[in-house]
Scaffold this motif. Structure first.
Motif, PDB file in Angstrom:
ATOM      1  N   MET A   1      59.704  36.017   5.693  1.00 22.09           N
ATOM      2  CA  MET A   1      60.471  35.812   6.927  1.00 22.09           C
ATOM      3  C   MET A   1      59.975  34.572   7.658  1.00 22.09           C
ATOM      4  SD  MET A   1      60.527  39.713   8.461  1.00 22.09           S
ATOM      5  CE  MET A   1      61.757  39.375   9.708  1.00 22.09           C
ATOM      6  N   ASP A   2      60.891  33.864   8.304  1.00 31.54           N
ATOM      7  CA  ASP A   2      60.484  32.765   9.174  1.00 31.54           C
ATOM      8  C   ASP A   2      59.781  33.345  10.398  1.00 31.54           C
ATOM      9  OD1 ASP A   2      61.462  30.422   7.805  1.00 31.54           O
ATOM     10  OD2 ASP A   2      63.481  31.157   8.222  1.00 31.54           O
ATOM     11  N   TRP A   3      58.919  32.522  11.032  1.00 26.25           N
ATOM     12  CA  TRP A   3      58.042  33.012  12.096  1.00 26.25           C
ATOM     13  C   TRP A   3      58.781  33.669  13.254  1.00 26.25           C
ATOM     14  CZ3 TRP A   3      58.671  31.174  16.997  1.00 26.25           C
ATOM     15  CH2 TRP A   3      59.356  29.961  17.142  1.00 26.25           C
ATOM     16  N   TYR A   4      60.012  33.255  13.519  1.00 26.00           N
ATOM     17  CA  TYR A   4      60.749  33.722  14.687  1.00 26.00           C
ATOM     18  C   TYR A   4      61.581  34.972  14.423  1.00 26.00           C
ATOM     19  CZ  TYR A   4      63.900  30.672  12.093  1.00 26.00           C
ATOM     20  OH  TYR A   4      64.600  30.068  11.087  1.00 26.00           O
ATOM     21  N   GLU A   5      61.737  35.354  13.184  1.00 22.78           N
ATOM     22  CA  GLU A   5      62.607  36.484  12.863  1.00 22.78           C
ATOM     23  C   GLU A   5      61.997  37.803  13.333  1.00 22.78           C
ATOM     24  OE1 GLU A   5      65.041  36.225   9.092  1.00 22.78           O
ATOM     25  OE2 GLU A   5      63.370  34.898   8.574  1.00 22.78           O
ATOM     26  N   ILE A   6      62.862  38.700  13.787  1.00 24.35           N
ATOM     27  CA  ILE A   6      62.434  39.965  14.356  1.00 24.35           C
ATOM     28  C   ILE A   6      62.936  41.109  13.485  1.00 24.35           C
ATOM     29  CG2 ILE A   6      62.454  41.425  16.420  1.00 24.35           C
ATOM     30  CD1 ILE A   6      63.291  38.908  18.014  1.00 24.35           C
ATOM     31  N   LYS A   7      62.017  41.984  13.083  1.00 24.00           N
ATOM     32  CA  LYS A   7      62.405  43.168  12.331  1.00 24.00           C
ATOM     33  C   LYS A   7      63.140  44.145  13.256  1.00 24.00           C
ATOM     34  CE  LYS A   7      58.518  42.911   9.075  1.00 24.00           C
ATOM     35  NZ  LYS A   7      57.278  43.571   8.580  1.00 24.00           N
ATOM     36  N   GLU A   8      64.035  44.919  12.681  1.00 22.80           N
ATOM     37  CA  GLU A   8      64.824  45.903  13.433  1.00 22.80           C
ATOM     38  C   GLU A   8      65.545  45.243  14.606  1.00 22.80           C
ATOM     39  OE1 GLU A   8      62.101  49.018  14.453  1.00 22.80           O
ATOM     40  OE2 GLU A   8      61.789  49.623  12.369  1.00 22.80           O
ATOM     41  N   VAL A   9      66.009  44.024  14.372  1.00 28.15           N
ATOM     42  CA  VAL A   9      66.696  43.271  15.421  1.00 28.15           C
ATOM     43  C   VAL A   9      68.031  43.917  15.790  1.00 28.15           C
ATOM     44  CG1 VAL A   9      67.948  41.707  13.869  1.00 28.15           C
ATOM     45  CG2 VAL A   9      67.232  40.902  16.137  1.00 28.15           C
TER      46      VAL A   9
END
Length: 368
Positions: free
Chosen positions: A1-9
């Motif tokens: 994942m890229d640094w900014y991506e959020i899980k369970e977004v």
């Protein structure tokens, strides 16, 4: 994942502004590395407007701050800041509000700017009535043409006038040179040095005349690396904590990381090469050209073509046209006014939502 991506977004409503505390802490460390002494730093908190980042700065040994509003100043008083300069003219009811600040948060040394005799008289009269002494800095106009008095002679007369008032304590000089934004650092330095020359001359005259030192607070983010090399000058960058695309492009010599990211969604596909996102005027700063509102790290060639209160229309390639509902991440070109649109920011650690920070000083008024 890229640094900014959020899980369970999927569970996060949009638009939202996410902040990454580890990156904020890293940016504070980089800021400190750019000066020889941490006492040379008096950062502006207009970008972050939240107690949590102020506490991070204070934990790093930074105890002096600049701000632009009474609410920001009160938040800094609540945090226990040692010195706070409200770098904005105090006129009308703001004068009485500032006096209340001084009375409520007596462990913090508050100061404000003066750029004309009328202001000085008004401040002195009100502080006299309240039986308090107010610290002031002479605001110098070195080319921004926004506020301030021109050095040398006019400024010297005003400094003398402030010295003669009964309840003003004249602390020194304040300079904001935000008009100096050359991408080339050498050209920026040349322009900054030229603008600062009369300030330096004025400071030397004042030191001789009043037989003592005075404080000089200078610059914002673009001229920070230049003023940081001047002995005795206090520097006031502000955007470093979150950083933004505008400064990343324009100030390539500064290696701060993006630490705030907008999260939006595709809400419509109104044309063959068009999508519409929920990142309207109310979600991201709308100043400047359309293609300088946001930058999409996953889709660098996407081109914004329309912007209104609730909508951002983007031209995209046919083969890169996401479905309605898809999450899109965007970096603002100007983070400061973007933050002011959110009463809270979401914090993200290791791709997981970890909490939220209130944008407390977004308010016009906290208590005072």
């Amino acid at each position: 994942m890229d640094w900014y991506e959020i899980k369970e977004v999927e569970a996060i409503d949009s638009p939202a502004l996410a902040v990454y505390p580890k990156r904020v802490k890293s940016n504070i460390g980089k800021l400190k590395s750019m000066v020889k002494e941490v006492s040379r730093l008096q950062p502006h908190i207009k970008t972050v407007k939240c107690m949590e980042v102020v506490k991070m700065l204070m934990d790093a040994g930074i105890d002096k701050f600049k701000c632009a509003t009474i609410a920001e100043a009160e938040m800094l008083g609540m945090a226990g800041a040692k010195e706070v300069l409200i770098a904005y003219p105090m006129v009308g009811p703001k004068v009485d509000r500032m006096i209340k600040l001084m009375l409520v948060y007596q462990d913090t040394e508050f100061s404000c700017l003066v750029d004309c005799p009328e202001q000085a008289r008004h401040l002195s009269a009100h502080t006299y009535q309240a039986d308090v002494y107010l610290r002031v800095f002479l605001d110098l106009n070195v080319g921004t043409d926004r506020t301030g008095v021109r050095p040398l002679e006019e400024a010297m007369d005003l400094y003398d006038y402030c010295k003669e008032t009964s309840h003003l304590i004249t602390m020194g000089l304040h300079i904001y040179d935000g008009h100096i934004r050359h991408k080339d650092l050498a050209l920026r330095k040349e322009a900054c040095d030229t603008a600062f020359a009369p300030v330096e001359a004025l400071a030397e005259q004042l030191k001789k005349k009043y037989d003592g030192g005075l404080k000089v607070i200078a610059g914002g983010s673009p001229t920070f690396p230049i003023h940081a090399q001047r002995p005795g000058v206090t520097c006031s960058p502000g955007t470093f904590a979150y950083w933004d695309k505008g400064y990343q492009e324009g100030l390539s010599e500064q290696s701060f990381e993006f630490a705030a990211v907008l999260m939006g969604r595709v809400i419509s596909r109104p044309g063959e090469k068009l999508i519409c996102l929920d990142l309207g005027y109310k979600s991201v700063a709308s100043e400047g050209a359309l293609d300088r509102r946001v930058w999409f790290p996953d889709h660098p060639i996407w081109n914004p073509v329309g912007h209104s209160e609730e909508h951002l229309v983007v031209e995209v390639p046919k083969d890169d046209r996401p479905p309605v509902g898809e999450v899109v991440y965007a970096i603002p070109y100007h983070i400061c006014p973007t933050v002011a649109m959110y009463d809270r920011v979401l914090t993200v650690d290791n791709h997981k939502l970890s909490g939220e920070w209130k944008t407390l000083a977004r308010k016009r008024r906290i208590n005072i």
